[in-house]
Enzyme design. Structure first.
Site, mmCIF file in Angstrom:
data_model
loop_
_atom_site.group_PDB
_atom_site.id
_atom_site.type_symbol
_atom_site.label_atom_id
_atom_site.label_comp_id
_atom_site.label_asym_id
_atom_site.label_seq_id
_atom_site.Cartn_x
_atom_site.Cartn_y
_atom_site.Cartn_z
ATOM 1 N N ASN A 9 0.881 -1.173 0.000
ATOM 2 C CA ASN A 9 0.000 0.000 0.000
ATOM 3 C C ASN A 9 0.912 1.214 0.000
ATOM 4 O O ASN A 9 1.461 1.581 1.032
ATOM 5 C CB ASN A 9 -0.897 -0.036 1.254
ATOM 6 C CG ASN A 9 -1.740 1.214 1.381
ATOM 7 O OD1 ASN A 9 -1.822 2.023 0.454
ATOM 8 N ND2 ASN A 9 -2.377 1.376 2.537
ATOM 9 N N LYS A 11 0.198 4.210 -0.387
ATOM 10 C CA LYS A 11 -0.438 5.420 0.160
ATOM 11 C C LYS A 11 -0.134 6.608 -0.765
ATOM 12 O O LYS A 11 -0.001 6.415 -1.981
ATOM 13 C CB LYS A 11 0.007 5.659 1.604
ATOM 14 C CG LYS A 11 -0.206 4.410 2.464
ATOM 15 C CD LYS A 11 -0.056 4.646 3.932
ATOM 16 C CE LYS A 11 -0.286 3.324 4.671
ATOM 17 N NZ LYS A 11 -0.261 3.476 6.130
ATOM 18 N N HIS A 96 -9.610 1.436 4.550
ATOM 19 C CA HIS A 96 -8.359 1.654 5.283
ATOM 20 C C HIS A 96 -8.632 2.632 6.433
ATOM 21 O O HIS A 96 -9.407 3.572 6.282
ATOM 22 C CB HIS A 96 -7.276 2.200 4.354
ATOM 23 C CG HIS A 96 -5.927 2.170 4.997
ATOM 24 N ND1 HIS A 96 -5.530 3.120 5.909
ATOM 25 C CD2 HIS A 96 -4.912 1.280 4.904
ATOM 26 C CE1 HIS A 96 -4.313 2.807 6.342
ATOM 27 N NE2 HIS A 96 -3.920 1.697 5.747
ATOM 28 N N GLU A 98 -7.020 5.026 7.549
ATOM 29 C CA GLU A 98 -6.760 6.439 7.239
ATOM 30 C C GLU A 98 -7.952 7.051 6.518
ATOM 31 O O GLU A 98 -8.290 8.217 6.724
ATOM 32 C CB GLU A 98 -5.471 6.554 6.403
ATOM 33 C CG GLU A 98 -4.243 6.281 7.266
ATOM 34 C CD GLU A 98 -3.063 5.675 6.539
ATOM 35 O OE1 GLU A 98 -3.004 5.707 5.304
ATOM 36 O OE2 GLU A 98 -2.177 5.140 7.247
ATOM 37 N N GLU A 168 -5.884 -4.720 10.371
ATOM 38 C CA GLU A 168 -4.834 -3.734 10.638
ATOM 39 C C GLU A 168 -5.152 -2.999 11.935
ATOM 40 O O GLU A 168 -5.940 -2.046 11.916
ATOM 41 C CB GLU A 168 -4.751 -2.726 9.496
ATOM 42 C CG GLU A 168 -4.432 -3.325 8.149
ATOM 43 C CD GLU A 168 -3.816 -2.302 7.215
ATOM 44 O OE1 GLU A 168 -2.676 -2.513 6.793
ATOM 45 O OE2 GLU A 168 -4.463 -1.279 6.925
ATOM 46 N N GLY A 174 2.133 2.289 10.758
ATOM 47 C CA GLY A 174 3.121 3.356 10.608
ATOM 48 C C GLY A 174 3.797 3.744 11.918
ATOM 49 O O GLY A 174 4.482 4.755 11.991
ATOM 50 N N SER A 214 2.922 -2.082 10.434
ATOM 51 C CA SER A 214 4.365 -2.216 10.701
ATOM 52 C C SER A 214 4.894 -3.620 10.432
ATOM 53 O O SER A 214 5.810 -4.096 11.117
ATOM 54 C CB SER A 214 4.700 -1.767 12.130
ATOM 55 O OG SER A 214 4.356 -0.403 12.295
HETATM 56 P P1 PGA Z 1 2.541 0.284 7.645
HETATM 57 O O1 PGA Z 1 1.108 0.534 6.964
HETATM 58 O O2 PGA Z 1 3.052 -1.025 7.104
HETATM 59 O O3 PGA Z 1 3.380 1.444 7.219
HETATM 60 O O4 PGA Z 1 2.316 0.229 9.120
HETATM 61 C C1 PGA Z 1 0.233 -0.525 6.758
HETATM 62 C C2 PGA Z 1 -1.043 0.005 6.156
HETATM 63 O O5 PGA Z 1 -1.484 1.083 6.546
HETATM 64 O O6 PGA Z 1 -1.652 -0.640 5.283
#
Ligand code: PGA
Length: 251
Positions: A9, A11, A96, A98, A168, A174, A214
């Site tokens: 992803n 982003k 997601h 976010e 998640e 993140g 992460s």
């Molecule tokens: P990350 O993000 O691996 O940077 O923690 C995962 C995601 O948001 O899909």
């Protein structure tokens, strides 16, 4: 039997040129190996068409990171599921955290998006997961159950078979703070039990449930070794081909 999937992803990262470089790099590294998982690159909308042309579709599929909750028409700035499908993308990441947190995506909106994605032949990678306060108050199972049932449980068993789930925990995204292998397995097994209850064992056994938050080269092997963890949705570590490949080869 269900597929193992490692999905990047990206982003809102990478210019078109940078994104193509990354896709080429991943593609050339993958060409020399026989990956034990489906590889997906979740790119920004404007990259999709070019990335689709760049990668070997036998090994790598492309995902959008969102789609509109309307089919077409006067919705300035939106991108429909039909448009995404017409680029050659196969998947779309939906729900997601976010998007839920920053763009106000509700269970009802996500239901609309899921239906439109499926009607247009896209495979949703549907994200679910609790925030830290919900885990600390021990309501994480209820939260995840609600997210799944409100946006997905209107689907028939046959249609649900096209869904990929991505657990998640928001506190792990993140932050460098990964769920432990036991925490991931516990939640994934819970999610699969919900699917058994709703759709029966066959559908549940065939549904890929990815872990995200992460996930990196250092922890992927342990996470993916769990019986109910069928791969990962990878943010930060998908932005460098070398790191992403190390996760792909964790299977
Ligand atoms: P990350 O993000 O691996 O940077 O923690 C995962 C995601 O948001 O899909």
């Amino acid at each position: 039997m269900r597929k193992n999937i490692v999905a990047g992803n990206w982003k809102m990262n990478k210019t078109l040129q940078e994104g193509l470089e990354l896709a080429k790099d991943v593609n050339s590294r993958v060409s020399g190996i026989a990956p034990k998982c489906q590889i997906v690159l979740g790119t920004p909308f404007i990259h999709i068409t070019e990335v689709v042309k760049t990668v070997d579709s036998a090994k790598i599929s492309v995902a959008a990171q969102n789609c509109a909750d309307k089919a077409s028409g006067a919705y300035t700035g939106e991108t429909s599921a039909a448009m995404i499908q017409s680029t050659g993308a196969k998947y779309v990441i939906l729900g997601h955290s976010e998007r839920r947190a920053y763009y106000g995506e509700t269970a009802e909106i996500l239901k609309e998006k899921t239906d439109l994605a499926l009607e247009n032949g896209l495979l949703p990678i549907f994200c679910i997961g609790e925030v830290l306060s919900e885990r600390e108050s021990n309501s994480h199972f209820d939260v995840v159950k609600k997210q799944i049932s409100e946006s997905l449980f209107h689907l028939s068993a046959e249609v649900f078979g096209k869904i990929v789930l991505a657990y998640e925990p928001v506190w792990a995204i993140g932050t460098g703070k990964t769920a432990s292998s036991d925490q991931a397995q516990e939640m994934h097994a819970f999610i699969r039990s919900l699917l058994v209850e709703k759709y029966g064992k066959e559908v549940a056994d065939n549904t890929s449930i990815l872990y995200g938050g992460s996930c990196n080269a250092g922890n992927a092997k342990e996470l993916f070794a769990n019986a109910d963890v069928d791969g990962g949705l990878i943010g930060g570590a998908s932005l460098k081909a070398e790191d992403f490949l190390a996760i792909i080869t964790a299977f």
